[in-house]
Design a protein around this motif. Structure first.
Motif, PDB file in Angstrom:
ATOM      1  N   LYS A   1       0.821  -1.217   0.000  1.00 28.59           N
ATOM      2  CA  LYS A   1       0.000   0.000   0.000  1.00 28.59           C
ATOM      3  C   LYS A   1       0.854   1.267   0.000  1.00 28.59           C
ATOM      4  CE  LYS A   1      -3.918  -2.266   0.428  1.00 28.59           C
ATOM      5  NZ  LYS A   1      -4.932  -2.273  -0.660  1.00 28.59           N
ATOM      6  N   ARG A   2       2.157   1.116  -0.106  1.00 34.60           N
ATOM      7  CA  ARG A   2       3.010   2.290  -0.060  1.00 34.60           C
ATOM      8  C   ARG A   2       2.711   3.196  -1.259  1.00 34.60           C
ATOM      9  NH1 ARG A   2       8.806  -0.303   0.279  1.00 34.60           N
ATOM     10  NH2 ARG A   2       7.765  -1.724  -1.197  1.00 34.60           N
ATOM     11  N   PRO A   3       2.838   4.507  -1.068  1.00 31.60           N
ATOM     12  CA  PRO A   3       2.469   5.420  -2.159  1.00 31.60           C
ATOM     13  C   PRO A   3       3.448   5.370  -3.320  1.00 31.60           C
ATOM     14  CG  PRO A   3       3.405   6.641  -0.325  1.00 31.60           C
ATOM     15  CD  PRO A   3       3.228   5.235   0.160  1.00 31.60           C
TER      16      PRO A   3
ATOM     17  N   LEU B   1      15.324   2.229  -3.310  1.00 29.37           N
ATOM     18  CA  LEU B   1      13.911   1.958  -3.533  1.00 29.37           C
ATOM     19  C   LEU B   1      13.708   0.666  -4.310  1.00 29.37           C
ATOM     20  CD1 LEU B   1      13.534   4.774  -2.374  1.00 29.37           C
ATOM     21  CD2 LEU B   1      11.845   5.231  -4.153  1.00 29.37           C
ATOM     22  N   GLN B   2      14.577   0.412  -5.278  1.00 26.33           N
ATOM     23  CA  GLN B   2      14.512  -0.864  -5.998  1.00 26.33           C
ATOM     24  C   GLN B   2      14.626  -2.032  -5.029  1.00 26.33           C
ATOM     25  OE1 GLN B   2      17.624  -0.827  -8.999  1.00 26.33           O
ATOM     26  NE2 GLN B   2      16.099  -0.969 -10.623  1.00 26.33           N
ATOM     27  N   GLY B   3      15.594  -1.942  -4.128  1.00 29.56           N
ATOM     28  CA  GLY B   3      15.802  -3.010  -3.161  1.00 29.56           C
ATOM     29  C   GLY B   3      14.625  -3.205  -2.232  1.00 29.56           C
ATOM     30  N   ALA B   4      13.815  -2.156  -2.089  1.00 30.13           N
ATOM     31  CA  ALA B   4      12.643  -2.223  -1.209  1.00 30.13           C
ATOM     32  C   ALA B   4      11.368  -2.567  -1.976  1.00 30.13           C
ATOM     33  CB  ALA B   4      12.463  -0.896  -0.478  1.00 30.13           C
ATOM     34  N   GLY B   5      11.513  -2.943  -3.265  1.00 23.61           N
ATOM     35  CA  GLY B   5      10.353  -3.419  -4.006  1.00 23.61           C
ATOM     36  C   GLY B   5       9.686  -2.411  -4.900  1.00 23.61           C
ATOM     37  N   TYR B   6      10.255  -1.207  -5.040  1.00 28.21           N
ATOM     38  CA  TYR B   6       9.690  -0.210  -5.945  1.00 28.21           C
ATOM     39  C   TYR B   6      10.155  -0.462  -7.376  1.00 28.21           C
ATOM     40  CZ  TYR B   6       7.413   3.146  -2.795  1.00 28.21           C
ATOM     41  OH  TYR B   6       6.558   3.758  -1.921  1.00 28.21           O
ATOM     42  N   GLN B   7       9.279  -0.214  -8.337  1.00 26.01           N
ATOM     43  CA  GLN B   7       9.670  -0.166  -9.731  1.00 26.01           C
ATOM     44  C   GLN B   7      10.094   1.269 -10.030  1.00 26.01           C
ATOM     45  OE1 GLN B   7       6.577  -1.056 -12.584  1.00 26.01           O
ATOM     46  NE2 GLN B   7       8.035  -1.692 -14.152  1.00 26.01           N
ATOM     47  N   THR B   8      11.218   1.444 -10.711  1.00 30.04           N
ATOM     48  CA  THR B   8      11.773   2.782 -10.893  1.00 30.04           C
ATOM     49  C   THR B   8      11.967   3.088 -12.369  1.00 30.04           C
ATOM     50  OG1 THR B   8      14.030   1.921 -10.669  1.00 30.04           O
ATOM     51  CG2 THR B   8      12.963   2.725  -8.661  1.00 30.04           C
ATOM     52  N   ALA B   9      11.794   4.356 -12.735  1.00 31.85           N
ATOM     53  CA  ALA B   9      11.956   4.782 -14.123  1.00 31.85           C
ATOM     54  C   ALA B   9      12.346   6.247 -14.157  1.00 31.85           C
ATOM     55  CB  ALA B   9      10.667   4.563 -14.916  1.00 31.85           C
ATOM     56  N   VAL B  10      13.109   6.621 -15.188  1.00 32.21           N
ATOM     57  CA  VAL B  10      13.452   8.024 -15.414  1.00 32.21           C
ATOM     58  C   VAL B  10      13.344   8.307 -16.904  1.00 32.21           C
ATOM     59  CG1 VAL B  10      15.954   7.519 -15.514  1.00 32.21           C
ATOM     60  CG2 VAL B  10      15.164   9.857 -15.091  1.00 32.21           C
ATOM     61  N   VAL B  11      12.693   9.433 -17.231  1.00 31.80           N
ATOM     62  CA  VAL B  11      12.474   9.845 -18.618  1.00 31.80           C
ATOM     63  C   VAL B  11      12.862  11.315 -18.747  1.00 31.80           C
ATOM     64  CG1 VAL B  11      10.767  10.184 -20.450  1.00 31.80           C
ATOM     65  CG2 VAL B  11      10.576   8.207 -18.922  1.00 31.80           C
ATOM     66  N   GLY B  12      13.614  11.657 -19.802  1.00 30.14           N
ATOM     67  CA  GLY B  12      13.905  13.066 -20.076  1.00 30.14           C
ATOM     68  C   GLY B  12      15.353  13.439 -19.849  1.00 30.14           C
TER      69      GLY B  12
ATOM     70  N   LYS C   1       3.292  -3.408  -8.180  1.00 30.80           N
ATOM     71  CA  LYS C   1       4.377  -2.787  -7.422  1.00 30.80           C
ATOM     72  C   LYS C   1       4.139  -1.291  -7.280  1.00 30.80           C
ATOM     73  CE  LYS C   1       8.406  -5.683  -8.564  1.00 30.80           C
ATOM     74  NZ  LYS C   1       9.773  -5.624  -9.146  1.00 30.80           N
ATOM     75  N   PRO C   2       4.554  -0.702  -6.163  1.00 30.14           N
ATOM     76  CA  PRO C   2       4.599   0.765  -6.120  1.00 30.14           C
ATOM     77  C   PRO C   2       5.706   1.223  -7.058  1.00 30.14           C
ATOM     78  CG  PRO C   2       5.677  -0.128  -4.190  1.00 30.14           C
ATOM     79  CD  PRO C   2       5.091  -1.309  -4.930  1.00 30.14           C
ATOM     80  N   PHE C   3       5.610   2.445  -7.544  1.00 31.28           N
ATOM     81  CA  PHE C   3       6.618   2.919  -8.488  1.00 31.28           C
ATOM     82  C   PHE C   3       7.141   4.287  -8.097  1.00 31.28           C
ATOM     83  CE2 PHE C   3       2.570   4.405 -10.284  1.00 31.28           C
ATOM     84  CZ  PHE C   3       2.840   5.740 -10.557  1.00 31.28           C
ATOM     85  N   MET C   4       8.351   4.567  -8.580  1.00 36.43           N
ATOM     86  CA  MET C   4       8.943   5.892  -8.482  1.00 36.43           C
ATOM     87  C   MET C   4       9.356   6.295  -9.896  1.00 36.43           C
ATOM     88  SD  MET C   4      11.695   8.061  -8.553  1.00 36.43           S
ATOM     89  CE  MET C   4      13.034   6.893  -8.758  1.00 36.43           C
ATOM     90  N   LEU C   5       8.715   7.330 -10.418  1.00 35.81           N
ATOM     91  CA  LEU C   5       8.941   7.787 -11.790  1.00 35.81           C
ATOM     92  C   LEU C   5       9.454   9.215 -11.779  1.00 35.81           C
ATOM     93  CD1 LEU C   5       8.586   7.741 -14.918  1.00 35.81           C
ATOM     94  CD2 LEU C   5       6.190   8.355 -14.525  1.00 35.81           C
TER      95      LEU C   5
ATOM     96  N   ILE D   1       9.383   7.446   2.775  1.00 43.91           N
ATOM     97  CA  ILE D   1       8.112   7.111   2.131  1.00 43.91           C
ATOM     98  C   ILE D   1       8.066   5.621   1.796  1.00 43.91           C
ATOM     99  CG2 ILE D   1       6.782   7.419  -0.003  1.00 43.91           C
ATOM    100  CD1 ILE D   1       7.686  10.383   0.090  1.00 43.91           C
ATOM    101  N   ALA D   2       9.198   5.078   1.367  1.00 43.12           N
ATOM    102  CA  ALA D   2       9.271   3.661   0.991  1.00 43.12           C
ATOM    103  C   ALA D   2       9.398   2.736   2.195  1.00 43.12           C
ATOM    104  CB  ALA D   2      10.457   3.440   0.055  1.00 43.12           C
ATOM    105  N   GLY D   3       9.451   3.308   3.382  1.00 44.54           N
ATOM    106  CA  GLY D   3       9.569   2.492   4.582  1.00 44.54           C
ATOM    107  C   GLY D   3      10.980   2.062   4.896  1.00 44.54           C
ATOM    108  N   LEU D   4      11.956   2.791   4.363  1.00 46.55           N
ATOM    109  CA  LEU D   4      13.358   2.449   4.545  1.00 46.55           C
ATOM    110  C   LEU D   4      14.023   3.334   5.594  1.00 46.55           C
ATOM    111  CD1 LEU D   4      14.439   2.166   0.798  1.00 46.55           C
ATOM    112  CD2 LEU D   4      14.108   0.274   2.394  1.00 46.55           C
TER     113      LEU D   4
END
Length: 523
Positions: free
Chosen positions: A24-26, A112-123, A192-196, A393-396
């Motif tokens: 449920k993490r944001p 964040l990846q290690g904590a289960g977040y999917q990560t992406a960067v664009v631009g 998965k929660p994500f960080m974009l 935020i990721a609980g880390l």
């Protein structure tokens, strides 16, 4: 090494445990622009009221607007490295544009990846092309600064560190917006929660507007800042010898008197239809003196703001998708820029100085159910705090070697009693573009103590924003300010010790054998 290995193991284990439960993490969406002055966001108000940014303003209306978000080193690449690491430039190794970021070091996306977040960067990435962005499951980034039209980009589709070059046709702001939405709609793992991070080139120099806004504000005179015609005769040597004045340092390319390169025939036709008549009228007018400066200012500020209107449109498209998809309820949306920018204040364009227009960056956060809608904050915060915030935020746990603090309690309206009351700033890039001299200083919201520390300038400056909000006077050595001057000197020494600032600048802040004269020849 052993404690760090234990910490990495604990973070990885935490990620595994979380991934096995309903997560449920944001989500986190970080919208980042380049050189966007807070004066050019209507939610910030201000005397000039240059433009309207209704979509960026939505984030403020539905979240929190920060009025004192200070950058550590007001220049593009270094601030991006600060955000990735949560460390000052001298600690993360990226002190000036032209450095290459060490992507092997600890960064918040890796955590964040290690904590289960999917990560992406664009631009825009602007941390070097020597390696793909590390810690991201997907990246598609501009090469260097990137052009405003038809950008080649480097793509790492699966985060394996291998990138390939692709070419896009169109306006770069629109392309970044399209790629961002495509990733959200088609490539995101819904489990998965994500960080974009969606990072715009605009409104960076040389301010090329998109087709939609090429003629916006034609026939209008936008308001001028009070210090457009500032005289530097009574200022410090560092102020007099810079190269960022609207009256003398804007090029024909900046002013669109020569057309940009790299257009398709159709794009060039549209461009010439918009600028051709305006340029012809300018040539016939044969302006000089202040009339010429005013013309340059109008051309500059209109093009700058036109670029921002496309960024605001992109923000609106993203916010609309979040609302329509239902993601908005559990997604934190952040809007920020790598630093502020001069919109004619002091007669300048660009950034780099510790003064308000370049020290302060816009920062707005929407977090449904946590941040009070329409709230404002006057605490001294910084992009130095972002990595720590994302970790919490990721609980880390926040790594002990990061140098900022998590903003989560501040966002909840519960600023800790021991929150910072002063801030350390350090700019290294001299010689370099615009010839702004190296300086460091401390700012507390009212006063600033600034030290230009090269041997041939070696000057101190004390600013009182209450007595002199335009920052045109130097109160250093004035008897009335003796106590505050002593206090600021002590505070500056304390902060330099706290942040482990070396007495000698890092060698990476120099180009071997460089001098201002050689720099000008090379430029």
């Amino acid at each position: 090494m052993i404690p760090r290995l234990y910490a990495l193991f604990a973070i990885t284990l935490l990620g595994v445990l979380i991934s096995n439960a309903a997560d449920k993490r944001p989500n986190i969406i970080f919208i980042f622009s380049d050189d966007h002055a807070y004066q050019a966001i209507s939610a910030y108000g201000g005397k000039l009221k240059l433009n309207q940014t209704p979509n960026i303003d939505r984030i403020a209306a539905q979240g929190m607007l920060f009025r004192q978000c200070y950058v550590n080193n007001s220049i593009c690449g270094p601030m991006r490295a600060v955000i990735q690491t949560g460390k000052y430039s001298h600690m993360n190794g990226f002190v000036r544009n032209g450095n290459k970021f060490n992507g092997n070091q600890q960064t918040f996306p890796k955590l964040l990846q290690g904590a289960g977040y999917q990560t992406a960067v664009v631009g825009k990435w602007h941390l070097g092309e020597h390696m793909a962005p590390q810690g991201y499951d997907y990246s598609e980034v501009l090469i260097g600064q990137g052009p405003y039209y038809n950008p080649p980009m480097l793509v790492d589709k699966n985060g394996d560190g291998e990138h390939e070059r692709v070419k896009h046709i169109g306006y770069t702001t629109d392309i970044i917006s399209e790629l961002t939405l495509k990733w959200l709609k088609e490539n995101r793992d819904p489990n998965k929660p994500f960080m974009l991070m969606t990072q715009h080139k605009a409104p960076h120099r040389n301010w090329q507007p998109g087709p939609k806004y090429l003629t916006k504000w034609d026939g209008e005179d936008l308001p001028e800042p009070a210090t457009l015609f500032e005289n530097y005769d009574e200022r410090l040597k560092a102020h007099r010898n810079q190269e960022m004045q609207i009256d003398r340092d804007l090029t024909r390319y900046d002013l669109k008197l020569d057309p940009p390169r790299g257009f398709t025939p159709d794009q060039l036709k549209v461009w010439n239809a918009a600028y051709g008549p305006k340029n012809e009228a300018f040539e016939k007018a044969t302006l000089s003196g202040k009339d010429l400066v005013r013309w340059k200012y109008q051309r500059y500020i209109k093009d700058y703001l036109r670029c921002i209107q496309s960024v605001d449109d992109a923000v609106g498209e993203l916010l609309n998708y979040l609302d329509e998809s239902g993601l908005a309820k559990n997604t934190i949306v952040i809007y920020c820029s790598d630093q502020g920018f001069y919109l004619g204040e002091h007669g300048w364009f660009d950034k780099r100085w510790i003064y308000e227009e370049s020290l302060r960056t816009p920062f707005l956060v929407r977090w449904p159910g946590v941040v009070k809608p329409g709230s404002e904050n006057n605490d001294i915060v910084s992009p130095l705090d972002f990595a720590e915030t994302f970790c919490e935020i990721a609980g880390l746990p926040v790594p002990s070697d990061m140098q900022g603090r998590s903003l989560v309690p501040v966002l909840k309206g519960e600023t800790p009693k021991d929150w910072r009351r002063s801030f350390y700033y350090h700019y290294y890039e001299y010689p370099g573009w615009h010839l702004v001299r190296r300086h460091y200083g401390v700012a507390d919201g009212r006063y600033k103590l600034v030290h230009f520390y090269e041997k041939n300038v070696a000057e101190w400056e004390l600013i009182d924003l209450q007595a002199d909000p335009l920052e045109q006077m130097n109160f250093y050595g004035v008897k009335k300010y003796a106590k505050i001057q002593t206090h600021l000197h002590k505070e500056l020494s304390r902060l330099r010790k706290q942040f482990q600032v070396p007495e000698e600048d890092p060698t990476s802040s120099f180009e071997t054998g460089d001098t201002p004269e050689r720099y000008r020849q090379r430029k």
